[in-house]
Motif scaffolding. Structure first.
Motif, PDB file in Angstrom:
ATOM      1  N   LEU A 177      -9.280  -1.988   0.851  1.00 41.69           N
ATOM      2  CA  LEU A 177     -10.319  -1.309   0.294  1.00 41.69           C
ATOM      3  C   LEU A 177     -10.688  -0.094   0.579  1.00 41.69           C
ATOM      4  O   LEU A 177     -10.694   0.917  -0.285  1.00 41.69           O
ATOM      5  CB  LEU A 177     -11.544  -2.170   0.588  1.00 41.69           C
ATOM      6  N   LEU A 178     -10.338   0.263   1.738  1.00 48.12           N
ATOM      7  CA  LEU A 178     -10.680   1.707   2.113  1.00 48.12           C
ATOM      8  C   LEU A 178      -9.648   2.603   1.556  1.00 48.12           C
ATOM      9  O   LEU A 178      -9.971   3.600   1.131  1.00 48.12           O
ATOM     10  CB  LEU A 178     -10.669   1.728   3.669  1.00 48.12           C
ATOM     11  N   HIS A 179      -8.357   1.912   1.671  1.00 44.93           N
ATOM     12  CA  HIS A 179      -7.275   2.581   1.020  1.00 44.93           C
ATOM     13  C   HIS A 179      -7.525   2.736  -0.416  1.00 44.93           C
ATOM     14  O   HIS A 179      -7.356   3.952  -0.911  1.00 44.93           O
ATOM     15  CB  HIS A 179      -6.008   1.804   1.195  1.00 44.93           C
ATOM     16  N   LEU A 180      -7.996   1.943  -1.139  1.00 45.67           N
ATOM     17  CA  LEU A 180      -8.301   2.291  -2.696  1.00 45.67           C
ATOM     18  C   LEU A 180      -9.355   2.969  -2.724  1.00 45.67           C
ATOM     19  O   LEU A 180      -9.402   3.882  -3.655  1.00 45.67           O
ATOM     20  CB  LEU A 180      -8.747   0.971  -3.151  1.00 45.67           C
ATOM     21  N   LYS A 181     -10.365   3.090  -1.777  1.00 51.22           N
ATOM     22  CA  LYS A 181     -11.559   3.888  -2.028  1.00 51.22           C
ATOM     23  C   LYS A 181     -11.065   5.292  -2.063  1.00 51.22           C
ATOM     24  O   LYS A 181     -11.562   6.131  -2.807  1.00 51.22           O
ATOM     25  CB  LYS A 181     -12.577   3.541  -0.990  1.00 51.22           C
ATOM     26  N   ASN A 182     -10.109   5.630  -1.072  1.00 47.36           N
ATOM     27  CA  ASN A 182      -9.545   7.047  -1.004  1.00 47.36           C
ATOM     28  C   ASN A 182      -8.827   7.453  -2.256  1.00 47.36           C
ATOM     29  O   ASN A 182      -8.478   8.611  -2.821  1.00 47.36           O
ATOM     30  CB  ASN A 182      -8.924   7.310   0.360  1.00 47.36           C
ATOM     31  N   GLU A 183      -7.874   6.202  -2.667  1.00 50.68           N
ATOM     32  CA  GLU A 183      -6.788   6.609  -3.753  1.00 50.68           C
ATOM     33  C   GLU A 183      -7.471   6.932  -5.162  1.00 50.68           C
ATOM     34  O   GLU A 183      -7.037   7.704  -5.908  1.00 50.68           O
ATOM     35  CB  GLU A 183      -5.903   5.585  -3.808  1.00 50.68           C
ATOM     36  N   LEU A 184      -8.431   5.838  -5.507  1.00 48.51           N
ATOM     37  CA  LEU A 184      -9.056   5.974  -6.835  1.00 48.51           C
ATOM     38  C   LEU A 184     -10.204   6.720  -6.858  1.00 48.51           C
ATOM     39  O   LEU A 184     -11.012   6.877  -5.796  1.00 48.51           O
ATOM     40  CB  LEU A 184      -9.138   4.403  -7.338  1.00 48.51           C
ATOM     41  N   ASN A 185     -10.539   7.163  -7.982  1.00 47.36           N
ATOM     42  CA  ASN A 185     -11.859   7.510  -8.244  1.00 47.36           C
ATOM     43  C   ASN A 185     -12.931   6.551  -8.286  1.00 47.36           C
ATOM     44  O   ASN A 185     -12.725   5.454  -8.612  1.00 47.36           O
ATOM     45  CB  ASN A 185     -11.829   8.511  -9.499  1.00 47.36           C
ATOM     46  N   ARG A 186     -14.252   6.900  -8.144  1.00 46.21           N
ATOM     47  CA  ARG A 186     -15.051   6.009  -7.729  1.00 46.21           C
ATOM     48  C   ARG A 186     -15.411   5.000  -9.045  1.00 46.21           C
ATOM     49  O   ARG A 186     -15.262   3.743  -8.411  1.00 46.21           O
ATOM     50  CB  ARG A 186     -16.364   6.685  -7.858  1.00 46.21           C
ATOM     51  N   GLY A 187     -15.207   5.437 -10.222  1.00 49.37           N
ATOM     52  CA  GLY A 187     -15.423   4.355 -11.404  1.00 49.37           C
ATOM     53  C   GLY A 187     -14.025   3.466 -11.237  1.00 49.37           C
ATOM     54  O   GLY A 187     -14.441   2.216 -11.211  1.00 49.37           O
ATOM     55  N   ASP A 188     -12.963   3.738 -11.064  1.00 49.15           N
ATOM     56  CA  ASP A 188     -11.823   2.852 -11.319  1.00 49.15           C
ATOM     57  C   ASP A 188     -11.786   2.094  -9.936  1.00 49.15           C
ATOM     58  O   ASP A 188     -11.603   0.822  -9.730  1.00 49.15           O
ATOM     59  CB  ASP A 188     -10.583   3.753 -11.042  1.00 49.15           C
ATOM     60  N   PHE A 189     -12.345   2.550  -8.780  1.00 51.83           N
ATOM     61  CA  PHE A 189     -12.390   1.726  -7.750  1.00 51.83           C
ATOM     62  C   PHE A 189     -13.594   0.727  -7.792  1.00 51.83           C
ATOM     63  O   PHE A 189     -13.338  -0.551  -7.609  1.00 51.83           O
ATOM     64  CB  PHE A 189     -12.907   2.479  -6.400  1.00 51.83           C
ATOM     65  N   PHE A 190     -14.508   0.993  -8.443  1.00 54.19           N
ATOM     66  CA  PHE A 190     -15.608   0.105  -8.635  1.00 54.19           C
ATOM     67  C   PHE A 190     -14.900  -1.001  -9.774  1.00 54.19           C
ATOM     68  O   PHE A 190     -15.370  -2.447  -9.550  1.00 54.19           O
ATOM     69  CB  PHE A 190     -16.912   0.455  -9.338  1.00 54.19           C
ATOM     70  N   MET A 191     -14.467  -0.476 -10.684  1.00 48.06           N
ATOM     71  CA  MET A 191     -13.866  -1.574 -11.753  1.00 48.06           C
ATOM     72  C   MET A 191     -12.731  -2.465 -10.990  1.00 48.06           C
ATOM     73  O   MET A 191     -12.859  -3.643 -11.255  1.00 48.06           O
ATOM     74  CB  MET A 191     -12.994  -0.772 -12.636  1.00 48.06           C
ATOM     75  N   THR A 192     -12.076  -2.142 -10.236  1.00 50.76           N
ATOM     76  CA  THR A 192     -11.159  -2.815  -9.400  1.00 50.76           C
ATOM     77  C   THR A 192     -11.926  -3.894  -8.614  1.00 50.76           C
ATOM     78  O   THR A 192     -11.576  -5.102  -8.551  1.00 50.76           O
ATOM     79  CB  THR A 192     -10.368  -2.061  -8.190  1.00 50.76           C
TER      80      THR A 192
ATOM     81  N   LEU B 109       0.814  -1.203   0.069  1.00 53.60           N
ATOM     82  CA  LEU B 109       0.151  -0.065   0.010  1.00 53.60           C
ATOM     83  C   LEU B 109       0.815   1.430   0.085  1.00 53.60           C
ATOM     84  O   LEU B 109       0.509   2.240  -0.838  1.00 53.60           O
ATOM     85  CB  LEU B 109      -0.727  -0.144   1.306  1.00 53.60           C
ATOM     86  N   LYS B 110       1.939   1.176   0.814  1.00 54.69           N
ATOM     87  CA  LYS B 110       2.674   2.288   0.761  1.00 54.69           C
ATOM     88  C   LYS B 110       3.359   2.672  -0.094  1.00 54.69           C
ATOM     89  O   LYS B 110       3.726   3.662  -0.815  1.00 54.69           O
ATOM     90  CB  LYS B 110       3.719   2.046   2.120  1.00 54.69           C
ATOM     91  N   MET B 111       3.903   1.568  -1.092  1.00 57.17           N
ATOM     92  CA  MET B 111       4.461   1.566  -2.672  1.00 57.17           C
ATOM     93  C   MET B 111       3.223   1.852  -3.525  1.00 57.17           C
ATOM     94  O   MET B 111       3.753   1.804  -4.628  1.00 57.17           O
ATOM     95  CB  MET B 111       5.165   0.252  -2.784  1.00 57.17           C
ATOM     96  N   LYS B 112       1.978   2.149  -3.051  1.00 58.65           N
ATOM     97  CA  LYS B 112       0.827   2.354  -4.112  1.00 58.65           C
ATOM     98  C   LYS B 112       0.902   1.254  -4.935  1.00 58.65           C
ATOM     99  O   LYS B 112       0.331   1.647  -6.188  1.00 58.65           O
ATOM    100  CB  LYS B 112       1.384   3.704  -4.880  1.00 58.65           C
ATOM    101  N   ARG B 113       0.900   0.100  -4.656  1.00 59.05           N
ATOM    102  CA  ARG B 113       0.630  -1.103  -5.581  1.00 59.05           C
ATOM    103  C   ARG B 113      -0.660  -1.595  -4.736  1.00 59.05           C
ATOM    104  O   ARG B 113      -0.657  -2.863  -4.259  1.00 59.05           O
ATOM    105  CB  ARG B 113       1.804  -2.149  -5.281  1.00 59.05           C
ATOM    106  N   SER B 114      -1.551  -0.946  -4.878  1.00 59.78           N
ATOM    107  CA  SER B 114      -2.880  -1.065  -4.287  1.00 59.78           C
ATOM    108  C   SER B 114      -3.459  -2.369  -4.669  1.00 59.78           C
ATOM    109  O   SER B 114      -3.960  -3.057  -3.949  1.00 59.78           O
ATOM    110  CB  SER B 114      -3.771   0.109  -4.295  1.00 59.78           C
ATOM    111  N   LYS B 115      -3.396  -2.467  -5.982  1.00 62.17           N
ATOM    112  CA  LYS B 115      -3.971  -3.689  -6.630  1.00 62.17           C
ATOM    113  C   LYS B 115      -3.500  -5.007  -6.182  1.00 62.17           C
ATOM    114  O   LYS B 115      -4.224  -6.023  -6.083  1.00 62.17           O
ATOM    115  CB  LYS B 115      -3.906  -3.354  -8.184  1.00 62.17           C
ATOM    116  N   LEU B 116      -2.320  -4.801  -6.367  1.00 56.41           N
ATOM    117  CA  LEU B 116      -1.321  -6.037  -5.836  1.00 56.41           C
ATOM    118  C   LEU B 116      -1.732  -6.407  -4.361  1.00 56.41           C
ATOM    119  O   LEU B 116      -1.731  -7.420  -4.049  1.00 56.41           O
ATOM    120  CB  LEU B 116      -0.020  -5.821  -6.159  1.00 56.41           C
TER     121      LEU B 116
END
Lengths: 569, 841
Positions: free
Chosen positions: B580-595, B555-562
């Motif tokens: 998930l919560l990290h991703l939610k804040n990091e990505l925009n909503r669309g990308d987050f949902f896609m992930t 997460l720290k390395m911004k490899r959230s998907k990994l």
């Protein structure tokens, strides 16, 4: 009448240790908040808590008043509040409301939340969102295994079924793994492991991971339990959906056994109040009839009553000394037995009143027809009539589910206007394509009987369903144990849609004694019924095994259906 | 033996001092030591030299060089000094080099000249410049004390946890103090300074003048002061040429005081020595070294070269361009053994052993002598202890040999002390080696803070991994404390080698580390990430067995998907949630949902959460996926849970129905539409008829209508919703029976042929205990159920007749089972007879 265990049956491990462990941990947690405090307990946790620590123990550790966590404002005046809850978001909201109300009133108190069996990040997050994370202290009470009986451990997590199988929520898997880890720490690791089902596999793998991370101490322990078998409930919904006819199962279906005890109402106690009765092996009368087909129970009980009377009668011819002996030694036991006997006779009468009516027999007949797969048309019309008569929506739904699965998931949906949402939910989760017919054939689940099946002298596990059907779950376990692997069961596994999730794992361990190798821990993920327990107990007696049951909760058809219907929040 | 004590110099009556060479330095210094800023770390630590300091006016173009050497003069690092002028150098307890610049900035370098960090000593220091600075050590760590141009002191007691303290002003201080030092008493750092004839003690709150008790009169200035290693003792050098020695508290603690006229020249260094029989201070001048104690005599040495003194716990290290020597008081055990003509048991034992090797009978004589005095145990102990204090392995060996020889004649001598000493000496000799250059003495190693752990840390710091591992293995340290820790350090160092490719580094690390317990790959990966090698970090994380450790770093390395897939792999839902919560804040909503879409487990987890916390998000989630089925269910739920008004509920249901159509779920859509109609209708019924209709099922609505006597409306409703005939009949039957409206029931039964037969009529009448009515219907029951019906109304005899007529075995036994006692005796006989007859045929 009650089948005695074979003389070589292995001894069961002592599970009361789990209770002591849980109690000590709870006391420790309570002591973390020194001084008088009020304890808020979630309703679901009350019965399990009662089995671990009674009110006087809580009082000893300065618990002042007890409250139930419910949607009502609490009127506690204590300076310290302690909440004992399941990790659920709605509980967090309840606590948050309470704390925030205090804040508004300018009141400062100490709050402590004890999560059982573990806390979830989501809960802490809700506390944070509500702005009270800093005001409360959180702790975990890792109480995940409650010994309900000498051979039955329950996690008391009925929501496991809905959460995992319906919502696809995997959070309890960790709890299961932790529970297995605890067992293996206390009773040694299990040399032979089998399992089937996605959840079984995940739990098993997680548990192995835990063992690896923390190996050392457990390695040296001599295993007390030789086999472990993990089984997902969704391998066999059929058995769980059937009406139960074994005494313990019937009592559960009729009166609902809750956490190992049952509330017998006035119609059973033949007095004007209800009585809470603990049902386990310590109840001598119950222990003899629990696994019996209901048709035998009454005869057994009357025989027992006669014996008892005879024993009472013995005192007629006694001299003073013998009488003294009788009063001091036997009378108490006899009285106790008398009390229990009258209770169970009362229960039997009550069940008879409800169940031996024609309705019930027709119902059983229909169920058996469904299981065997003949006269589908009649069964369907029976179900239709069931709906027409509005007997009970849950029952109708149950029969429809049974129909759907036994007919391989090709739902012949009778049109109904009622509870459309419920049906959609239940069907989408249950009416996957099943292969029940083929499996039934393959595993010979419907015994071919010539003549009457003698329920007094059962031949196989089918006796728990009046000789009409061998529970699928139990048959799988029997087959695998016989082969010591899944070998030769490939076809069955394929039919169960579980090719990826059936596993066998032998951990080489020469220390396992032959005694331990005949002890088998069966883990039901998603709950098991008393019928299944009775069937496996029977199997154990036949083969000289002892089964130990670990279930996420004891379930029955009604609970299963209720779990799937949406409750209005 | 005689020559062994040749380098012993007596001080007073009871103490001897000896000086021996540790190393001959071949560091090839071009400059004189005096031209450099020098800092040497205690506990045999490294030496830093900053050549070409700014005090000499030189061409600005020549940049000074900072060199770091080991105690044996092995160069460790050399770098060009590019920052501002340095006032003082010093080593921290963690062997970091602190360079105090004139502007108050302190630059921190590692042992290998790697820049670590810097910090400032505050604005006041920046403005007034640094006049002088000291690095000192306390139990909390290393501190820096600074004297500014405005003659104020600022200090920080621990550079690791920087808290600047500005010390109070010294009244009337116009010029720099002639000398000053830091003291540490009661866990607080003080400053002692001398201004002319006065001494001041500065603490946080106040400045107080102090007078050393018993100081000889006539002092007009203090030229130099020194505190002992432990801050217990203090020595002051006065302009009258006296040295005053006492406790550092400067309390009236006379007896600690000694005076001796030495010289009028200002000494360069002074090091005070406590903890011995004789207090002493070592004073060095340009070419002279002197040990001064209580006794009138002092020991003098001639220094060939410019030398630098490093105070240690149990002595003084003296190094110059060519040599590195150690000066210390001869420890008691050694003194006992080696003193000329010593009759101490240890000395005799050593002698005995030597004779024994020569195969001389004298060995026995010596041994007897010790044994007669009963001092053999003591002798062995002395020899063991003395071995520890010897520098030369040869001498250590002979002492240990003597001890081991003596041990043979003892019954129960616990072997631990001997074994431990052998182990310790091996370790010490190894690190004392020229190549390693950590001249530790036994006392420092064993009795003071420097434990084996610290020693290993120091070796690791010097990147001497193989030696450290050998020591661990030799001492059989548990892997987690020993080998794994060192391997982890090695790996952390390895990832910093930028010239090696990621693959090679990762492979090399995995080869060495394998699955060694206690090695945290995530720590190493974190280090790699710290060096900017994200790819390497990810590779290393692959080896990390615990997902819980992988995820936060990813997460720290911004490899959230990994991180998400790792978290899911772990099966730990809490971990998934964190991501998930990290991703939610990091990505925009669309990308987050896609992930989420690609991760079913995460999706269901998030859905669960949304169900409780964010219903709107849940809707969006279904919308995103075009999951019309779930969307429909969602609106159904909303219609029941969220909406109060009937219009709102119907609207929600309409949305749901639309969604179901889109999902091609005709059944659900139709059912939903029906429910809408029903709701509207129920509302109308409530308005027109009063009573409670809303939220009843269709069935219950019709029933309620019948019970209320609104038969017409009930019929209408049944037609509108096409209630099947059978159901309607059941419904009416039940409702009318409940009303006990037998007349209406009969009328109803005759309205047309019953689609459900007439058995239910019988049953329901019996339920209401109306046998009379029941019998009416029993006659109309079809032949198949006739027997049942007759039995229900209790007409056993007639039932028997029908059964016999049917010749139905099952029916016969059913009737038979209903035959009770005497009343039905005749009937039972009849059946039995019929049966018999049937069998005959």
């Amino acid at each position: 009448m009650a089948f005695p265990h074979r003389p070589d049956a292995p001894e069961l491990p002592d599970f009361s240790m789990l209770k002591r462990l849980a109690r000590d941990q709870l006391i420790y947690l309570l002591e973390q908040l020194p001084g008088k405090k009020d304890l808020f307990i979630e309703a679901d946790l009350m019965s399990p808590l009662d089995r671990i620590a009674n009110v006087s123990i809580l009082k000893q550790h300065e618990v002042d008043k007890l409250y139930k966590v419910e949607n009502k404002p609490a009127l506690s005046s204590s300076e310290q509040l302690c909440f004992l809850v399941r990790p659920r978001i709605k509980n967090m909201r309840y606590i948050a409301n309470l704390v925030n109300a205090d804040k508004l009133a300018g009141r400062t108190r100490k709050y402590k939340v004890i999560f059982s069996p573990q806390k979830f990040y989501a809960c802490e997050m809700v506390l944070e969102e509500e702005g009270i994370y800093g005001d409360v202290s959180c702790d975990e009470w890792a109480f995940s295994l409650l010994p309900l009986d000498v051979d039955l451990l329950s996690m008391e997590l009925p929501e496991f079924f809905r959460d995992y199988f319906l919502e696809g929520d995997q959070r309890w898997i960790n709890t299961v793994a932790q529970a297995l880890h605890l067992l293996s720490t206390l009773y040694g690791s299990f040399p032979n492991c089998y399992g089937i089902g996605r959840c079984a596999k995940m739990s098993y793998e997680l548990w192995r991971k835990l063992e690896e991370e923390e190996d050392g101490e457990t390695k040296g322990r001599r295993p007390e339990i030789g086999h472990i078998f993990l089984l997902d409930r969704d391998m066999d919904f059929v058995t769980a959906l059937c009406s139960q006819v074994v005494y313990e199962g019937l009592v559960d279906d009729t009166f609902r056994i809750k956490c190992g005890s049952v509330d017998f109402g006035p119609e059973v106690t033949s007095s004007d109040k209800s009585l809470k009765v603990l049902l386990n092996a310590e109840d001598k009368v119950f222990n003899e009839i629990r696994n019996e087909h209901f048709s035998n129970v009454f005869g057994f009980l009357s025989q027992k009553a006669r014996n008892l009377q005879a024993q009472y009668d013995r005192r007629r011819g006694m001299d003073i000394k013998q009488m003294k002996n009788f009063v001091s030694q036997e009378l108490k036991g006899l009285k106790q037995e008398h009390r229990l006997l009258s209770l169970h006779i009362g229960a039997c009468e009550s069940i008879m009143k409800k169940k031996t009516k024609q309705d019930f027999q027709e119902l059983i007949k229909t169920e058996h027809a469904l299981l065997e797969g003949f006269s589908i048309r009649e069964s369907t019309s029976y179900i239709e009539e069931h709906i027409d008569r509005q007997v009970s929506p849950i029952e109708s739904l149950r029969l429809m589910c049974l129909l759907s699965i036994t007919e391989n998931g090709e739902p012949k949906r009778p049109k109904t206007d009622k509870a459309a949402g419920k049906i959609t939910d239940a069907f989408s989760s249950l009416a996957k394509r099943s292969n029940f017919r083929a499996i039934s054939k393959k595993l010979n689940l419907i015994p071919r009987v010539d003549g009457e099946y003698d329920l007094k002298v059962p031949r196989d596990m089918a006796y728990v369903f009046s000789g009409a059907y061998v529970p699928l779950s139990c048959r799988i376990i029997e087959q695998v144990l016989e082969r010591r692997s899944w070998q030769g069961l490939d076809e069955v596994v394929r039919l169960l849609n579980c090719s990826e999730f059936a596993f066998t794992d032998m951990i080489k361990d020469d220390k396992a004694s032959s005694e331990s190798l005949r002890l088998i821990l069966v883990v039901f993920l998603g709950g098991c019924t008393f019928s299944e327990i009775s069937a496996l107990r029977f199997l154990g007696r036949e083969k000289g095994y002892r089964f130990i049951f670990l279930t996420t909760a004891v379930t029955n058809s009604a609970r299963l259906m209720e779990a799937m219907s949406e409750v209005k929040a | 033996m005689d020559c062994y004590t040749a380098n012993w110099n007596p001080l007073g009556d009871s103490a001897f001092y000896r000086k021996y060479e540790l190393y001959s330095m071949d560091w090839d210094l071009k400059e004189e030591l005096r031209d450099c800023l020098v800092a040497a770390a205690p506990y045999g630590g490294p030496i830093a030299l900053l050549r070409n300091p700014w005090r000499k006016e030189k061409a600005a173009s020549v940049r000074p060089v900072l060199d770091i050497y080991s105690a044996s003069g092995v160069p460790l690092a050399s770098l060009l000094w590019k920052s501002g002028p340095v006032v003082s150098l010093g080593w921290s307890a963690e062997e970091e080099l602190l360079c105090v610049q004139e502007d108050g900035a302190v630059l921190v370098y590692g042992l290998h000249g790697d820049f670590r960090r810097h910090f400032s000593m505050g604005n006041e220091v920046l403005q007034n410049r640094v006049l002088d600075a000291r690095i000192f050590h306390t139990e909390f760590g290393s501190g820096v004390a600074i004297l500014t141009g405005a003659h104020r002191f600022t200090l920080s007691a621990n550079v690791g946890d920087l808290k600047l303290r500005r010390m109070p002003e010294v009244p009337g201080l116009q010029s720099a103090p002639s000398c000053w030092t830091t003291l540490c008493q009661d866990r607080v750092a003080h400053i002692l300074l001398a201004v002319g004839p006065d001494l001041y003690l500065l603490d946080h709150a106040a400045c107080s003048a102090v007078i050393p008790p018993g100081l000889a009169p006539g002092v007009s200035s203090f030229l130099q002061m020194a505190v002992s290693f432990t801050y217990r003792h203090l020595a002051l050098f006065t302009d009258t040429g006296y040295i005053w020695m006492g406790t550092a508290s400067l309390k009236v603690d006379v007896g600690d005081m000694a005076m001796g006229l030495v010289s009028r020249v200002c000494p360069k260094h002074m090091c005070s020595r406590p903890r011995s029989k004789e207090r002493a201070v070592v004073v060095a001048w340009e070419r002279r070294l002197m040990v001064v104690g209580d006794a009138p005599e002092s020991i003098q040495f001639v220094l060939d070269e410019d030398s630098y003194l490093v105070p240690e716990l149990d002595g003084v290290r003296i190094f110059s361009r060519s040599t590195h020597e150690f000066l210390h008081e001869v420890p008691a055990a050694s003194e006992e053994i080696f003193k000329i003509a010593s009759m101490a048991p240890g000395a005799l034992l050593l002698e005995a052993q030597k004779e024994y090797e020569k195969e001389s009978q004298k060995a026995d004589e010596y041994l007897r002598e010790i044994q007669e005095l009963g001092q053999l145990t003591q002798a062995v102990q002395q020899c063991i202890e003395a071995a520890g204090h010897e520098h030369q392995p040869e001498m250590q060996k002979s002492l240990l040999r003597a001890a081991s020889f003596g041990k043979c004649f003892l019954d129960r001598f616990p072997p631990d002390s001997f074994v431990r000493m052998c182990q310790d000496l091996r370790v010490l000799n190894a690190v004392r080696d020229y190549h390693i250059g950590i001249p530790l003495t036994y006392r420092k190693y064993r009795y003071k803070q420097l434990t084996i752990q610290v020693l290993l840390d120091r070796l690791v710091l010097r990147r001497l991994y193989p030696l450290a591992i050998q020591i661990c293995e030799y001492l059989r340290l548990p892997e987690v404390q020993g080998v794994s820790r060192i391997l982890a350090h090695w790996a952390c160092y390895k990832v910093q080698q930028k010239d090696v490719s990621d693959e090679d580094v990762a492979r090399a690390i995995n080869q060495k580390l394998g699955d060694t317990p206690g090695v945290s790959y995530s720590d190493i990966a974190a280090r790699a990430y710290g060096c900017g090698r994200t790819e390497l970090a990810i590779k290393l994380l692959e080896y990390e067995p615990r997902s819980g450790e992988q995820v936060p770093l990813l997460l720290k390395m911004k490899r959230s998907k990994l991180a998400l897939s790792k978290a899911i792999e772990s099966g730990d839902t809490d971990l998934v949630f964190t991501v998930l919560l990290h991703l939610k804040n990091e990505l925009n909503r669309g990308d987050f949902f896609m992930t989420l879409r690609n991760q079913p487990m995460a999706l269901s987890l998030y859905r669960q959460f949304c169900k409780h916390q964010e219903l709107e998000t849940l809707k969006d989630l279904y919308n995103q996926d075009d999951n019309h089925q779930e969307l429909g269910s969602f609106h159904i739920r909303a219609s029941y849970a969220a909406e109060e008004r009937i219009e709102g509920r119907v609207a929600a249901l309409q949305t749901a129905a639309d969604a179901f159509y889109k999902a091609k779920n005709e059944f659900a859509a139709k059912a939903t539409e029906d429910q809408m109609r029903l709701l509207r209708l129920q509302r109308r019924l409530e308005d027109e008829l009063g009573g409670q209709f809303l939220d009843l099922s269709l069935h219950d609505t019709v029933t309620t209508l019948i019970l209320g006597g609104h038969n017409k409306r009930a019929e209408q409703l049944a037609r509108d919703f096409r209630i099947p005939d059978k159901r309607l009949w059941w419904l009416k039957l039940t409702a009318l029976a409940d009303l006990e409206d037998w007349e209406e029931l009969e009328k109803f039964s005759k309205s047309k042929k019953s689609p459900i037969g007439y058995l239910p009529f019988v049953e329901i009448c019996m339920k209401q205990h109306n046998k009379y009515e029941a019998k009416k219907y029993a006659s109309r029951v079809g032949p198949e159920q006739k027997v049942k019906a007759l039995l229900l109304v209790g007409d056993v005899a007639q039932a028997a007749d029908v059964a016999i007529e049917h010749r139905n075995e099952a029916e016969l036994s059913l009737v038979l089972s209903h035959c009770t006692g005497a009343t039905d005796g005749a009937t039972a006989d009849k059946i039995q007879r019929a049966r018999a007859q049937a069998q005959k045929k």
